[in-house]
Every structure is written in structure tokens, then in C-alpha cells.
Design a protein around this motif. Structure first.
Motif, PDB file in Angstrom:
ATOM      1  N   GLU A   1       0.842  -1.211   0.000  1.00 13.03           N
ATOM      2  CA  GLU A   1       0.000   0.000   0.000  1.00 13.03           C
ATOM      3  C   GLU A   1       0.869   1.250   0.000  1.00 13.03           C
ATOM      4  OE1 GLU A   1      -1.282   3.523   1.704  1.00 13.03           O
ATOM      5  OE2 GLU A   1      -0.438   2.073   3.121  1.00 13.03           O
TER       6      GLU A   1
ATOM      7  N   SER B   1       0.408   3.918  -2.922  1.00  9.39           N
ATOM      8  CA  SER B   1      -0.022   5.269  -2.528  1.00  9.39           C
ATOM      9  C   SER B   1       1.065   6.293  -2.815  1.00  9.39           C
ATOM     10  CB  SER B   1      -0.380   5.292  -1.042  1.00  9.39           C
ATOM     11  OG  SER B   1      -1.546   4.554  -0.803  1.00  9.39           O
TER      12      SER B   1
ATOM     13  N   ASN C   1      -3.838   9.686  -0.163  1.00  7.32           N
ATOM     14  CA  ASN C   1      -4.520   8.512   0.366  1.00  7.32           C
ATOM     15  C   ASN C   1      -5.378   9.036   1.521  1.00  7.32           C
ATOM     16  OD1 ASN C   1      -5.126   6.463   2.218  1.00  7.32           O
ATOM     17  ND2 ASN C   1      -3.284   5.302   1.748  1.00  7.32           N
TER      18      ASN C   1
ATOM     19  N   PHE D   1      -7.878   3.975   4.151  1.00 10.28           N
ATOM     20  CA  PHE D   1      -7.133   2.737   3.975  1.00 10.28           C
ATOM     21  C   PHE D   1      -7.750   1.669   4.873  1.00 10.28           C
ATOM     22  CE2 PHE D   1      -3.447   0.307   5.837  1.00 10.28           C
ATOM     23  CZ  PHE D   1      -3.222  -0.513   4.737  1.00 10.28           C
TER      24      PHE D   1
ATOM     25  N   VAL E   1      -7.869   1.203  -0.767  1.00 14.23           N
ATOM     26  CA  VAL E   1      -7.231   2.496  -0.566  1.00 14.23           C
ATOM     27  C   VAL E   1      -8.070   3.530  -1.300  1.00 14.23           C
ATOM     28  CG1 VAL E   1      -5.077   3.788  -0.695  1.00 14.23           C
ATOM     29  CG2 VAL E   1      -4.998   1.290  -0.685  1.00 14.23           C
TER      30      VAL E   1
END
Length: 196
Positions: free
Chosen positions: A7, A11, A22, A25, A34
Motif C-alpha cells: 500500500e 499510494s 490517500n 485505507f 485504498v
């Protein structure tokens, strides 16, 4: 750790290339979602996924450090909120620098794979569903088994399964129309009222 670091990579790349943040999440047991405050096209998502996986293949170090207050003021990093006190910064060269207190892999190669499963418009931006690491590999294996099964049923090569399903669906639509027309003709010959 694979999901979380994946992630970070994704991101970070979205922020680097498009400036989107972002803003949400969620790491569930089956997938990661996300939310970004901007829209991404499928082509952009594909390019981001390719770049993210290149960073994995490059096996870039994931560095964690605690900058002094003065150093922090000079740093360009992502953060969802203002943080007071000691800040922990996680950096992945070429893609991300983020304030984070979570767990991460030591090098990006430990993630093995990032796969974007879907994207949908969400609150003026986009919600991306993704998998990383072992979960992405397991998802691939399941989909591969299903594709092989469909290909066998349709007597085509696995890479032709999608097109074969489209042809089968179109043929089904045409057959339904033909059956409807034949029923109409049959009822007319029998002098019976047409049935729906």
C-alpha cells in the motif's frame, strides 16, 4: 507487512505522479482498499501497477528513521494528520516517504507482487482494491485454475477463454431471440394466444 508495504508503494506512486492523497485505507482479511482524492483511469492504474512491481523486482530497501524536529521540517513526506512529538518516517527510494508507525518488510522484493483487483468511483475520487505478496499470488492461482477450467469446458486455449465466453454469451442471446420467435410462430400455428 507485505500488504502494508505494498500500500505504501502504490499510494506513494499515486501521490508522486498525480498529487492525490490517500484519504482512506482498510486492510481486511481478504483484500486491501485504498481511497484517493482524485480519479484514476484504468490505463493509469495499469501503469502504476507496472511501476510498483518494478520497484519490487528492484528489491529497494525500506528505510525507517526518526528525524529530529529540524530534519522533519526539511522533509517532504506524506501524512494524514498533524503529528506531535517524535515522528517515524518510512521511505522507499523512488516512490514514497511517509509518516507511519506500522510494520513493513525490509526490502521491497519481500512483497513479491502487487495486483490491482478493481477500482471504482468513490466520494469524488477513487477506491482501489488491491492485494500484495502471498495474498496476490494465491488470488492469481485461484483465477488461473478457474481460467483453465473454463478453457477446458469451451475447448479453447486458456488465453482464449475470455473471448470464448463473450462468443458464448452472444450466441445465448441470439438463441433466446430465436426461441422466442419460434414460440411466437408455433402459437400462431396452433391458434393459441401468444405467451410471454
Amino acid at each position: 507487512m507485505q500488504q502494508h508495504t505494498g500500500e505504501h508503494i502504490f499510494s506513494g506512486l499515486v501521490h508522486k505522479h498525480f498529487g492525490y492523497d490517500n484519504v482512506g485505507f482498510h486492510m481486511g482479511t481478504d483484500e486491501v482498499t485504498v481511497d484517493f482524492n482524485g480519479v484514476l483511469t484504468q490505463e493509469q492504474l495499469d501503469e502504476l501497477e507496472d511501476e510498483a512491481n518494478q520497484l519490487i523486482y528492484d528489491n529497494v530497501p525500506v528505510k525507517v528513521f526518526y528525524p529530529s524536529k529540524e530534519e522533519l521540517e526539511e522533509l517532504d513526506y506524506r501524512s494524514k494528520k498533524e503529528i506531535e512529538g517524535q515522528v517515524r518516517i518510512v521511505t522507499i527510494e523512488g516512490c514514497d516517504s511517509c509518516a507511519c508507525c506500522g510494520t513493513h518488510v525490509a526490502k521491497t522484493g519481500e512483497i513479491r507482487l502487487i495486483k490491482i483487483l478493481s477500482a471504482q468511483k468513490y466520494k469524488g475520487g477513487v477506491r482501489v482494491t488491491m492485494l500484495s505478496g502471498e495474498k496476490a499470488y494465491a488470488d492469481y492461482c485461484l483465477k488461473h485454475i478457474n481460467t483453465l477450467g473454463i478453457a477446458r469446458l469451451l475447448s479453447v486455449k486458456p488465453e482464449e477463454a475470455g473471448d470464448a465466453v463473450v462468443r458464448l454469451k452472444q450466441k445465448n442471446i441470439e438463441m433466446k431471440k430465436e426461441i422466442k420467435q419460434l414460440k411466437k410462430e408455433l402459437y400462431a400455428l396452433q391458434g393459441a394466444p401468444e405467451r410471454k
